[in-house]
Motif scaffolding. Sequence first.
Motif, mmCIF file in Angstrom:
data_model
loop_
_atom_site.group_PDB
_atom_site.id
_atom_site.type_symbol
_atom_site.label_atom_id
_atom_site.label_comp_id
_atom_site.label_asym_id
_atom_site.label_seq_id
_atom_site.Cartn_x
_atom_site.Cartn_y
_atom_site.Cartn_z
ATOM 1 N N ASP A 106 0.825 -1.205 0.000
ATOM 2 C CA ASP A 106 0.000 0.000 0.000
ATOM 3 C C ASP A 106 0.866 1.263 0.000
ATOM 4 O O ASP A 106 0.505 2.275 -0.627
ATOM 5 N N ARG A 113 0.671 3.874 -3.091
ATOM 6 C CA ARG A 113 0.340 5.278 -2.818
ATOM 7 C C ARG A 113 1.393 6.210 -3.406
ATOM 8 O O ARG A 113 1.079 7.334 -3.818
ATOM 9 N N GLU A 147 -2.778 10.680 -6.712
ATOM 10 C CA GLU A 147 -3.412 10.855 -5.413
ATOM 11 C C GLU A 147 -4.934 10.852 -5.513
ATOM 12 O O GLU A 147 -5.632 10.511 -4.563
ATOM 13 N N SER A 148 -5.453 11.214 -6.672
ATOM 14 C CA SER A 148 -6.904 11.296 -6.862
ATOM 15 C C SER A 148 -7.547 9.955 -7.185
ATOM 16 O O SER A 148 -8.769 9.841 -7.232
ATOM 17 N N SER A 149 -6.732 8.922 -7.407
ATOM 18 C CA SER A 149 -7.292 7.635 -7.816
ATOM 19 C C SER A 149 -6.433 6.490 -7.293
ATOM 20 O O SER A 149 -5.566 5.975 -7.981
ATOM 21 N N MET A 150 -6.689 6.090 -6.063
ATOM 22 C CA MET A 150 -5.909 5.031 -5.437
ATOM 23 C C MET A 150 -6.611 3.673 -5.567
ATOM 24 O O MET A 150 -7.815 3.593 -5.783
ATOM 25 N N LEU A 151 -5.829 2.616 -5.447
ATOM 26 C CA LEU A 151 -6.384 1.271 -5.347
ATOM 27 C C LEU A 151 -6.883 1.096 -3.918
ATOM 28 O O LEU A 151 -6.094 1.065 -2.980
ATOM 29 N N THR A 152 -8.181 1.009 -3.748
ATOM 30 C CA THR A 152 -8.758 1.014 -2.397
ATOM 31 C C THR A 152 -8.895 -0.372 -1.781
ATOM 32 O O THR A 152 -8.950 -0.499 -0.567
ATOM 33 N N SER A 153 -8.967 -1.409 -2.625
ATOM 34 C CA SER A 153 -9.169 -2.740 -2.051
ATOM 35 C C SER A 153 -8.800 -3.824 -3.065
ATOM 36 O O SER A 153 -8.658 -3.559 -4.266
ATOM 37 N N TYR A 154 -8.672 -5.037 -2.546
ATOM 38 C CA TYR A 154 -8.468 -6.218 -3.381
ATOM 39 C C TYR A 154 -9.009 -7.405 -2.612
ATOM 40 O O TYR A 154 -9.293 -7.322 -1.409
ATOM 41 N N LYS A 170 -10.404 0.631 -11.597
ATOM 42 C CA LYS A 170 -11.157 1.704 -12.232
ATOM 43 C C LYS A 170 -10.481 2.051 -13.562
ATOM 44 O O LYS A 170 -9.282 1.838 -13.737
#
Length: 419
Positions: free
Chosen positions: A107, A111, A116-123, A135
């Motif tokens: 993570d 990051r 900064e406007s489009s992070m990988l939030t989960s897997y 996305k």
Amino acid sequence: MNVLLPPTVVRGMKIFDINKFTKLISVPAIEVDTQNIASASKILKNQLLKFTNFKSIRDSGSNNYKRVFLLNPLKVRSFDDLNLPFASPEHFSHTDVKLTYDNWKHDEILRAILPESSMLTSYSAIGSIVHVNLKPELLEYKNVIGQVLKDKIKGCKSVVNKTDNINNIFRNFEFEVLSGSSDLQTSFKENKCIFELDFSEVYWNPRLCTEHERILEKLNAGDLLYDVFAGIGPFSIPASKRGCTVLANDLNPNCCKWLNVNKKLNRIKDDRLTIINKDGSRFIIEDLKAHLILYSKTLTNDNDNKVHVTMNLPAIGIEFVKYFNNLFEWDEISDSFLPILHIYTFVKTNESYETGLHLVMAEHNIKEEDAQEIIRVRNVAPNKEMIRITLQTTKEMLCKSSVKRKTEEQENENPKKTK
């Protein structure tokens, strides 16, 4: 700027380059005699420099009787920030430390790379497979994301990205392998059971583990479970091991294949778990009906066992409730064994959850007051939730000509007077 983060040069990286993560930083250090290491470790535990694959306490190159404690430069600037009664300022210094790709978690690295406007939030992790749903704005970084996740997540063999919705009759989806092996066979444990699957052939969502547990808590040894859309068996396998009699159905022959594999892996006997491969409507009309009629005839009314039906196909599962309407003749099923339906569906929450729930219930002629339980299972997407409706069926719902029979019974109790 946080000196402990990966180098800023990796921002926007689209072709993975491990060398760009190398970084030299200056950090405070304190030299401690070996007899004071335990005390110093306790005092300095919150001030140590901590990274993955990194030793904060090291040998002193000049003295075998001393150890060097490397400290966090964001927490320690001078000797005065320490509270070491057995040390003095001459033991305090700054030293250069080399950090590499191995020292940061996935993570932290992502990051540093992604906008900064489009992070990988989960897997999701399914055994040795990591599944992401990227996305559109992250697709240009997909190869780097895949490489980082494969490197950093313990036990990961393959990273796959979903490329299409679940829009076919077998509930699986199109995907691409971002990193690692294209062999997507894996195994894992859930609810004390072993599961094996090929992720390219069947659907599995580890985020439903808690919901699987909720249903299993409702089941007791001797209960009967009809699993209309069984998949590879997250309800059926543990229910069978708990002593339930289970009929598990799925339209996807690959699900039935892996359900049979999991049946053997968990040493479940044939008389405990029956596996059927057909459309859910036919399963209800043919197999569930015949089995429940026989079941009703073999048990007495004072039996405490219950009949459960799981219908976990949220895209269309609620539409199969109609097949329970007028499924039986009035005398074919006992009042003691009326099925409890656990129905999964989606609710659109554009206006509100309450409004979306009301629309779904009304569309399928289910009264909210008739539901034993309504559970919000998980958020699926913005303005979309997966829910479970638990509904106790009635004879009036299940049986044909129930109104006519009631009228005939009332007439027999109150015969008309004749002249």
